[in-house]
Design a protein around this motif. Sequence first.
Motif, short mmCIF file in Angstrom:
data_model
loop_
_atom_site.label_atom_id
_atom_site.label_comp_id
_atom_site.label_asym_id
_atom_site.label_seq_id
_atom_site.Cartn_x
_atom_site.Cartn_y
_atom_site.Cartn_z
N GLY A 76 0.82 -1.20 0.00
CA GLY A 76 0.00 0.00 0.00
C GLY A 76 0.85 1.24 0.00
O GLY A 76 2.05 1.21 0.34
N ILE A 77 0.23 2.36 -0.37
CA ILE A 77 0.97 3.62 -0.46
C ILE A 77 0.03 4.77 -0.12
O ILE A 77 -1.12 4.81 -0.54
CB ILE A 77 1.58 3.78 -1.88
CG1 ILE A 77 2.50 5.00 -1.94
CG2 ILE A 77 0.50 3.84 -2.94
CD1 ILE A 77 3.38 5.01 -3.22
N TYR A 78 0.57 5.71 0.67
CA TYR A 78 -0.21 6.87 1.06
C TYR A 78 -0.42 7.81 -0.14
O TYR A 78 0.32 7.74 -1.12
CB TYR A 78 0.52 7.61 2.18
CG TYR A 78 0.22 7.05 3.55
CD1 TYR A 78 0.71 5.81 3.94
CD2 TYR A 78 -0.57 7.76 4.46
CE1 TYR A 78 0.41 5.30 5.20
CE2 TYR A 78 -0.86 7.26 5.72
CZ TYR A 78 -0.36 6.02 6.09
OH TYR A 78 -0.65 5.51 7.33
N PRO A 79 -1.41 8.70 -0.05
CA PRO A 79 -1.69 9.60 -1.17
C PRO A 79 -0.47 10.38 -1.65
O PRO A 79 -0.27 10.56 -2.86
CB PRO A 79 -2.77 10.53 -0.62
CG PRO A 79 -3.49 9.68 0.38
CD PRO A 79 -2.42 8.84 1.01
N GLY A 80 0.35 10.86 -0.73
CA GLY A 80 1.53 11.64 -1.13
C GLY A 80 2.65 10.80 -1.70
O GLY A 80 3.59 11.32 -2.29
N GLY A 81 2.56 9.50 -1.51
CA GLY A 81 3.58 8.60 -2.04
C GLY A 81 4.82 8.48 -1.17
O GLY A 81 5.76 7.78 -1.54
N CYS A 114 -5.84 -3.74 -7.97
CA CYS A 114 -5.53 -2.48 -7.31
C CYS A 114 -6.81 -1.96 -6.67
O CYS A 114 -7.92 -2.26 -7.13
CB CYS A 114 -4.93 -1.46 -8.26
SG CYS A 114 -6.00 -0.86 -9.56
N ALA A 115 -6.64 -1.21 -5.60
CA ALA A 115 -7.77 -0.72 -4.84
C ALA A 115 -7.50 0.70 -4.37
O ALA A 115 -6.36 1.06 -4.07
CB ALA A 115 -8.05 -1.62 -3.65
N ALA A 116 -8.56 1.51 -4.29
CA ALA A 116 -8.47 2.89 -3.83
C ALA A 116 -9.40 3.10 -2.64
O ALA A 116 -10.51 2.57 -2.62
CB ALA A 116 -8.84 3.84 -4.96
N GLY A 117 -8.94 3.89 -1.69
CA GLY A 117 -9.76 4.18 -0.53
C GLY A 117 -9.40 5.52 0.08
O GLY A 117 -8.44 6.17 -0.35
N PRO A 118 -10.15 5.93 1.10
CA PRO A 118 -9.85 7.19 1.78
C PRO A 118 -8.55 7.05 2.58
O PRO A 118 -7.99 5.97 2.71
CB PRO A 118 -11.05 7.37 2.70
CG PRO A 118 -11.51 5.98 2.98
CD PRO A 118 -11.27 5.22 1.71
N GLY A 119 -8.09 8.16 3.12
CA GLY A 119 -6.85 8.15 3.87
C GLY A 119 -6.84 7.15 5.02
O GLY A 119 -5.82 6.56 5.33
N SER A 120 -8.00 6.94 5.60
CA SER A 120 -8.10 5.99 6.72
C SER A 120 -7.76 4.57 6.29
O SER A 120 -7.36 3.74 7.11
CB SER A 120 -9.50 6.03 7.32
OG SER A 120 -10.48 5.74 6.34
N ALA A 121 -7.89 4.27 5.02
CA ALA A 121 -7.53 2.93 4.54
C ALA A 121 -6.04 2.68 4.73
O ALA A 121 -5.62 1.57 5.06
CB ALA A 121 -7.91 2.77 3.07
N CYS A 122 -5.25 3.72 4.54
CA CYS A 122 -3.81 3.57 4.74
C CYS A 122 -3.47 3.33 6.21
O CYS A 122 -2.56 2.57 6.52
CB CYS A 122 -3.08 4.81 4.24
SG CYS A 122 -2.82 4.86 2.45
#
Length: 123
Positions: free
Chosen positions: A47-52, A93-101
Amino acid sequence: QVHLVESGGGSVQAGGSLRLACAGARYIYCMAWFRQAPGKEREGVAGIYPGGTETYYADSVKGRFTISRDNANDTLYLQMNNLKFEDTAMYYCAAGPGSACVQRLQAAPYNYWGQGIQVTVSS
């Protein structure tokens, strides 16, 4: 609505490499790769945070797989090196809100999923 499309899968011999890509990975989302082999539970891979800037991995792939993202082009990647037979699976691949990270590789927080792509490793 988020539309995710994976590419780059295929067949490779053990020890080889593949790079998966996921189009549609918008910069605001936490992104991750999951996989599911026949007869097995779906498992989180990376997994990877939005900012990378922060990434995390399943123990089974640490040191072999690298997740990255190109936010300018809404694309997520998974570089897979030294592939093993047990890496054979359908990859999503999957996308979610910040809380997913924050919850790392738990599948439930992810709202959007790609259709999946097959990776087959022959021994």
